[in-house]
Design a protein around this motif. Structure first.
Motif, PDB file in Angstrom:
ATOM      1  N   ALA A 175      11.423  -3.780  -6.803  1.00 51.68           N
ATOM      2  CA  ALA A 175      11.714  -4.418  -5.516  1.00 51.68           C
ATOM      3  C   ALA A 175      11.655  -3.416  -4.375  1.00 51.68           C
ATOM      4  O   ALA A 175      11.201  -3.740  -3.270  1.00 51.68           O
ATOM      5  N   SER A 176      12.090  -2.179  -4.635  1.00 53.78           N
ATOM      6  CA  SER A 176      12.086  -1.158  -3.584  1.00 53.78           C
ATOM      7  C   SER A 176      10.673  -0.817  -3.131  1.00 53.78           C
ATOM      8  O   SER A 176      10.458  -0.409  -1.982  1.00 53.78           O
ATOM      9  N   ALA A 177       9.707  -0.966  -4.033  1.00 53.14           N
ATOM     10  CA  ALA A 177       8.318  -0.644  -3.697  1.00 53.14           C
ATOM     11  C   ALA A 177       7.569  -1.849  -3.147  1.00 53.14           C
ATOM     12  O   ALA A 177       6.820  -1.737  -2.170  1.00 53.14           O
ATOM     13  N   TYR A 178       7.774  -3.018  -3.765  1.00 56.21           N
ATOM     14  CA  TYR A 178       6.967  -4.180  -3.399  1.00 56.21           C
ATOM     15  C   TYR A 178       7.372  -4.785  -2.054  1.00 56.21           C
ATOM     16  O   TYR A 178       6.522  -5.008  -1.179  1.00 56.21           O
ATOM     17  N   TYR A 179       8.646  -5.044  -1.858  1.00 58.33           N
ATOM     18  CA  TYR A 179       9.046  -5.770  -0.663  1.00 58.33           C
ATOM     19  C   TYR A 179       8.782  -5.012   0.640  1.00 58.33           C
ATOM     20  O   TYR A 179       8.433  -5.629   1.646  1.00 58.33           O
ATOM     21  N   PRO A 180       8.890  -3.680   0.689  1.00 62.37           N
ATOM     22  CA  PRO A 180       8.539  -2.980   1.939  1.00 62.37           C
ATOM     23  C   PRO A 180       7.061  -2.615   2.060  1.00 62.37           C
ATOM     24  O   PRO A 180       6.678  -1.919   2.993  1.00 62.37           O
ATOM     25  N   SER A 181       6.227  -3.076   1.134  1.00 60.79           N
ATOM     26  CA  SER A 181       4.842  -2.597   1.075  1.00 60.79           C
ATOM     27  C   SER A 181       3.925  -3.238   2.102  1.00 60.79           C
ATOM     28  O   SER A 181       2.893  -2.672   2.470  1.00 60.79           O
ATOM     29  N   GLY A 182       4.242  -4.456   2.503  1.00 53.16           N
ATOM     30  CA  GLY A 182       3.337  -5.202   3.372  1.00 53.16           C
ATOM     31  C   GLY A 182       2.267  -5.966   2.626  1.00 53.16           C
ATOM     32  O   GLY A 182       1.421  -6.618   3.242  1.00 53.16           O
ATOM     33  N   PHE A 183       2.268  -5.930   1.292  1.00 53.02           N
ATOM     34  CA  PHE A 183       1.265  -6.626   0.494  1.00 53.02           C
ATOM     35  C   PHE A 183       1.783  -8.014   0.098  1.00 53.02           C
ATOM     36  O   PHE A 183       2.906  -8.147  -0.391  1.00 53.02           O
ATOM     37  N   ASP A 184       0.951  -9.042   0.291  1.00 58.08           N
ATOM     38  CA  ASP A 184       1.323 -10.378  -0.173  1.00 58.08           C
ATOM     39  C   ASP A 184       1.374 -10.427  -1.696  1.00 58.08           C
ATOM     40  O   ASP A 184       2.229 -11.085  -2.284  1.00 58.08           O
ATOM     41  N   ARG A 185       0.435  -9.746  -2.321  1.00 54.03           N
ATOM     42  CA  ARG A 185       0.390  -9.690  -3.773  1.00 54.03           C
ATOM     43  C   ARG A 185       0.078  -8.263  -4.186  1.00 54.03           C
ATOM     44  O   ARG A 185      -0.744  -7.595  -3.558  1.00 54.03           O
ATOM     45  N   SER A 186       0.739  -7.807  -5.242  1.00 60.27           N
ATOM     46  CA  SER A 186       0.530  -6.423  -5.631  1.00 60.27           C
ATOM     47  C   SER A 186       0.857  -6.207  -7.096  1.00 60.27           C
ATOM     48  O   SER A 186       1.750  -6.853  -7.655  1.00 60.27           O
ATOM     49  N   ALA A 187       0.125  -5.296  -7.716  1.00 54.01           N
ATOM     50  CA  ALA A 187       0.548  -4.725  -8.991  1.00 54.01           C
ATOM     51  C   ALA A 187       1.642  -3.704  -8.692  1.00 54.01           C
ATOM     52  O   ALA A 187       1.656  -3.092  -7.620  1.00 54.01           O
ATOM     53  N   ILE A 188       2.567  -3.552  -9.623  1.00 51.76           N
ATOM     54  CA  ILE A 188       3.689  -2.633  -9.420  1.00 51.76           C
ATOM     55  C   ILE A 188       3.831  -1.765 -10.656  1.00 51.76           C
ATOM     56  O   ILE A 188       3.898  -2.277 -11.778  1.00 51.76           O
ATOM     57  N   LEU A 349      -1.598  -1.844  -5.066  1.00 49.01           N
ATOM     58  CA  LEU A 349      -0.709  -1.245  -6.058  1.00 49.01           C
ATOM     59  C   LEU A 349       0.499  -0.633  -5.370  1.00 49.01           C
ATOM     60  O   LEU A 349       0.365   0.058  -4.351  1.00 49.01           O
ATOM     61  N   CYS A 350       1.684  -0.881  -5.932  1.00 48.76           N
ATOM     62  CA  CYS A 350       2.931  -0.250  -5.471  1.00 48.76           C
ATOM     63  C   CYS A 350       3.477   0.640  -6.579  1.00 48.76           C
ATOM     64  O   CYS A 350       3.407   0.286  -7.757  1.00 48.76           O
ATOM     65  N   LEU A 351       4.044   1.775  -6.195  1.00 50.22           N
ATOM     66  CA  LEU A 351       4.621   2.703  -7.162  1.00 50.22           C
ATOM     67  C   LEU A 351       6.064   3.022  -6.788  1.00 50.22           C
ATOM     68  O   LEU A 351       6.394   3.143  -5.601  1.00 50.22           O
ATOM     69  N   ALA A 352       6.900   3.184  -7.811  1.00 49.29           N
ATOM     70  CA  ALA A 352       8.275   3.642  -7.622  1.00 49.29           C
ATOM     71  C   ALA A 352       8.734   4.321  -8.902  1.00 49.29           C
ATOM     72  O   ALA A 352       8.070   4.252  -9.933  1.00 49.29           O
ATOM     73  N   GLY A 353       9.893   4.970  -8.829  1.00 51.61           N
ATOM     74  CA  GLY A 353      10.404   5.755  -9.942  1.00 51.61           C
ATOM     75  C   GLY A 353      10.197   7.229  -9.671  1.00 51.61           C
ATOM     76  O   GLY A 353       9.297   7.628  -8.922  1.00 51.61           O
ATOM     77  N   PHE A 375       0.833   1.651  -1.994  1.00 51.10           N
ATOM     78  CA  PHE A 375       2.086   1.945  -1.295  1.00 51.10           C
ATOM     79  C   PHE A 375       3.048   2.556  -2.297  1.00 51.10           C
ATOM     80  O   PHE A 375       3.289   1.990  -3.372  1.00 51.10           O
ATOM     81  N   ILE A 376       3.589   3.715  -1.944  1.00 49.74           N
ATOM     82  CA  ILE A 376       4.556   4.408  -2.789  1.00 49.74           C
ATOM     83  C   ILE A 376       5.878   4.413  -2.047  1.00 49.74           C
ATOM     84  O   ILE A 376       5.945   4.833  -0.884  1.00 49.74           O
ATOM     85  N   GLN A 377       6.923   3.932  -2.699  1.00 45.31           N
ATOM     86  CA  GLN A 377       8.232   3.932  -2.063  1.00 45.31           C
ATOM     87  C   GLN A 377       8.604   5.368  -1.692  1.00 45.31           C
ATOM     88  O   GLN A 377       8.661   6.242  -2.554  1.00 45.31           O
ATOM     89  N   PRO A 378       8.838   5.667  -0.402  1.00 42.17           N
ATOM     90  CA  PRO A 378       9.154   7.045  -0.002  1.00 42.17           C
ATOM     91  C   PRO A 378      10.375   7.621  -0.715  1.00 42.17           C
ATOM     92  O   PRO A 378      10.397   8.804  -1.037  1.00 42.17           O
ATOM     93  N   ALA A 379      11.388   6.785  -0.949  1.00 46.93           N
ATOM     94  CA  ALA A 379      12.538   7.204  -1.753  1.00 46.93           C
ATOM     95  C   ALA A 379      12.300   6.715  -3.177  1.00 46.93           C
ATOM     96  O   ALA A 379      13.025   5.869  -3.704  1.00 46.93           O
TER      97      ALA A 379
END
Length: 683
Positions: A175-188, A349-353, A375-379
């Motif tokens: 959720a931290s990566a996808y919701y702030p990404s600006g993408f309507d649809r994304s792999a995470i 694609l969104c990345l986190a962890g 999009f990579i979650q900055p934190a």
């Protein structure tokens, strides 16, 4: 008055708190270490909560309707403990023990309750010698459950009128990566050491929410393996992983064939380690720590044995770092390609962890996995879990929040300028008030001076993005060594990041203007390398930061003025702290760090302080004494009263409580007479 949602990473490393409104707008996000000055602080973030509550009241933001913890204690037992039990015991016995544990959980409120239950398990089930480890696993799992219950009760006490929820670790990452990404649809792709039990999770984010495709579980963890290799190279396993990434540029891949035997990504996208000749399981510690794996004596011998702390770094060590880093990159690319295969019509694609902070891996994923957008979650590490947990609640309780690209990561508190001015006056510092601070700082940078900048709201996440930064010119190669040796006091192989005007990024780097958070390590353009010798790493790369005028106009104006003087739209940007210290948070933190180091100037808000004009105010004391200044201030202001990490024999009691299912979230139900109030000390 709008509803507010509080999310927290309340236990473990990088504790944090985030505040989001019911529309999904991120209002504030704070990390515990910025207050305590304990890197990766793992204690309950009292200071963050107190600060957030003060801000809510002062700014009249609304009322906290929901609060959520980014850790699910029941999932921890079901996914982690029960998986281990099934690996050791016959299925019928494992099922009976599992049912016994689930039935007993609501009544396991004290250490005495736990001991009575453990005695009943041992008397009821006659375990063989090689099965006895199950008793220790259950004991530790129940201790962890009680610890989590204490934290949830504390959360209820802080927000007595709120509904309390938990969400799983990797769902919060996603959720931290996808919701702030600006993408309507994304792999995470979520990739870290481990959550409750998961180590890697592949998801899809759509308008309907986040859907998990598959997961990898302990002990199959690339994050834990990175920690083990970091320790093998003589550093702190958890907090120094980035040093291995920096070392890799100085090595050759002569051990790649060995590391490639350690694990692989399967056809379904799961990651598996090959336990055997080169990598061993540690059965006793297996469920509870990063010590669930160990390099075999054979592999250690081939690699020349572990480097002791403080021992010289040899070419072999650099080659190990290079080879292992390549292995990690290959795994990351394979995972992302698996996602692309599973979602062939998804271009984002969104990345986190925590592993998603590996900029070299991220760059290869972006270039090789087949996605057009990233999009990579900055934190990306666990500090971002508080944000993800809050956004997960907004998504479920209010409908999916608007998916808009996060504007910036300046989410910390903004100190009143008067606080800075008062500290300057109190300490008797000489200063000037330049008419054009940006032009003045740019001129000083062009002259070769090192300047610290303290302005506005602090950054959320591990990177200083201009508001809590040390700045310097990239035009001379020796500047890197000057900052490493005289100011940061860190290893000479570690590089510094270039901050570049967004519109000029692609002319100097193999990146675009969206590289705002230093999460992609890209090649410097061949024809520009000679212009930026202080930021070009040994392998020709740089961890670039794109600076946009609408995101940080003050910082942008400094770089723009530097470009007017030198023709180069790039400055060095490194975090405003010394080695062993968290990034400065308050004006006093900033002033003390300036007076302790060889930084030439401090621009604090709109006032410029020269070291030359304040030589008599220098702080001269041992490093540990200096580092304790902020810690002592923190402890005097935020005494740590509650013991959330009791011993296994602790007799602390809990109010009656249980956990109930509720969609992706789990609702916490506590007794009505709960009283977790805490007095704040006077200062």
């Amino acid at each position: 008055m709008p509803d507010l949602v509080i999310g927290t990473k309340g236990i473990g490393h990088d504790t944090s708190v985030a505040l989001v409104d019911q529309s999904g707008n991120v209002l504030y996000a704070l990390t515990g270490e910025r207050f305590s000055n304990v890197k990766h602080d793992n204690t309950f973030p009292f200071a963050c909560f107190d600060t957030i509550k003060e801000i809510i009241e002062k700014e009249n933001l609304g009322s906290v309707r929901f609060a959520v913890l980014s850790n699910d204690p029941l999932h921890n037992i079901k996914a982690r403990l029960f998986t281990l039990i099934k690996d050791v015991l016959p299925s019928d016995m494992a099922s009976l023990i599992e049912n016994s544990i689930l039935s007993a959980l609501p009544d396991l409120l004290t250490a005495q309750d736990r001991d009575v239950f453990m005695n009943s398990i041992q008397s009821q089930f006659h375990l063989e010698k090689d099965q006895k480890i199950v008793i220790e696993w259950i004991q530790r799992a129940l201790w962890g459950y009680q610890r989590d219950c204490r934290i949830l009760n504390k959360l209820q006490g802080l927000f007595p009128d709120s509904e309390i929820f938990t969400t799983t670790h990797h769902m919060a990452h996603a959720a931290s990566a996808y919701y702030p990404s600006g993408f309507d649809r994304s792999a995470i792709l979520c990739i870290d050491g481990y959550g409750e039990n998961e180590t890697i999770t592949l998801c899809e984010g759509t308008k309907a929410g986040i859907h998990i495709l598959n997961s990898s579980s302990l002990p199959h963890s690339i994050g834990i393996l990175y920690e083990i290799m970091t320790e093998f190279l003589g550093f702190h396993g958890f907090s120094d992983a980035y040093k291995v990434m920096g070392m890799a540029a100085y090595g050759e891949p002569r051990f790649t064939h060995l590391f490639n035997q350690l694990g692989q990504v399967e056809e379904d996208g799961t990651f598996r380690l090959n336990l055997g000749a080169l990598l061993l399981p540690n059965e006793i510690e297996k469920p509870w720590s990063t010590r669930c794996l160990a390099l075999s004596p054979k592999l250690q011998k081939i690699l020349g044995g572990p480097r002791g702390e403080g021992e010289p770094i040899t070419q072999t060590h650099y080659d190990i770092a290079n080879s292992f880093q390549r292995f990690v990159e290959d795994i990351g690319v394979a995972l992302a390609k698996s996602l692309r295969t599973q979602l062939p019509d998804c271009d984002s694609l969104c990345l986190a962890g925590g592993v998603a902070l590996n900029g070299l891996m991220n760059q290869r994923i972006f270039k090789e996995a087949g996605f057009k957008n990233i999009f990579i979650q900055p934190a990306a590490s666990d500090d971002g879990l508080s944000l993800g947990a809050a956004l997960a609640v907004v998504a479920e309780k209010y409908g999916r929040p608007p998916v808009e690209r996060v504007k910036n990561m300046f989410l910390g508190p903004e100190r009143d300028k008067d606080e800075s001015y008062q500290e300057i006056e109190r300490l008797g510092l000489h200063y000037t008030c330049p008419n054009d601070p940006a032009a003045t700082v740019a001129e000083l940078l062009a002259q070769g001076h090192v300047i610290a900048r303290y302005s506005g709201r602090s950054e959320f996440g591990p990177r200083a993005l201009g508001n809590r930064s040390i700045l310097a010119s990239p035009l001379k190669a020796e500047m890197k060594d000057i900052i490493n040796a005289r100011i940061k006091h860190r290893e000479p192989f570690r590089p510094f990041a270039p901050a570049c005007l967004a519109e000029d990024v692609s002319s100097f780097f193999d990146a675009d203007e969206d590289a705002e958070y230093m999460l992609l390590i890209c090649q410097v353009r061949e024809d520009k390398k000679h212009l930026l010798p202080a930021v070009v790493h040994a392998d020709g790369t740089a961890r670039v930061q794109s600076v946009k005028k609408d995101s940080n106009p003050g910082f942008y104006n400094i770089i723009s003025a530097f470009k007017e003087i030198t023709g180069i739209p790039v400055v060095i940007n490194t975090s405003f702290n010394v080695n062993g210290e968290a990034i400065v948070e308050t004006p006093l933190d900033a002033i003390e760090c300036f007076l302790y180091t060889d930084i030439d100037y401090l621009l604090i808000e709109d006032r410029l302080i020269s070291k030359k004009d304040n030589e008599d105010k220098r702080i001269i004391e041992p490093a540990e004494t200096f580092l304790s200044r902020r810690r002592d201030r923190f402890l005097s202001h935020y005494p740590r009263e509650e013991n959330f990490y009791p011993s296994l024999n602790s007799s602390l009691t809990l109010p009656a409580s249980c956990l109930s299912e509720n969609g992706l979230l789990r609702k916490w139900i506590s007794s009505p007479d709960l009283n977790c109030s805490r007095k704040r000390s006077s200062v």
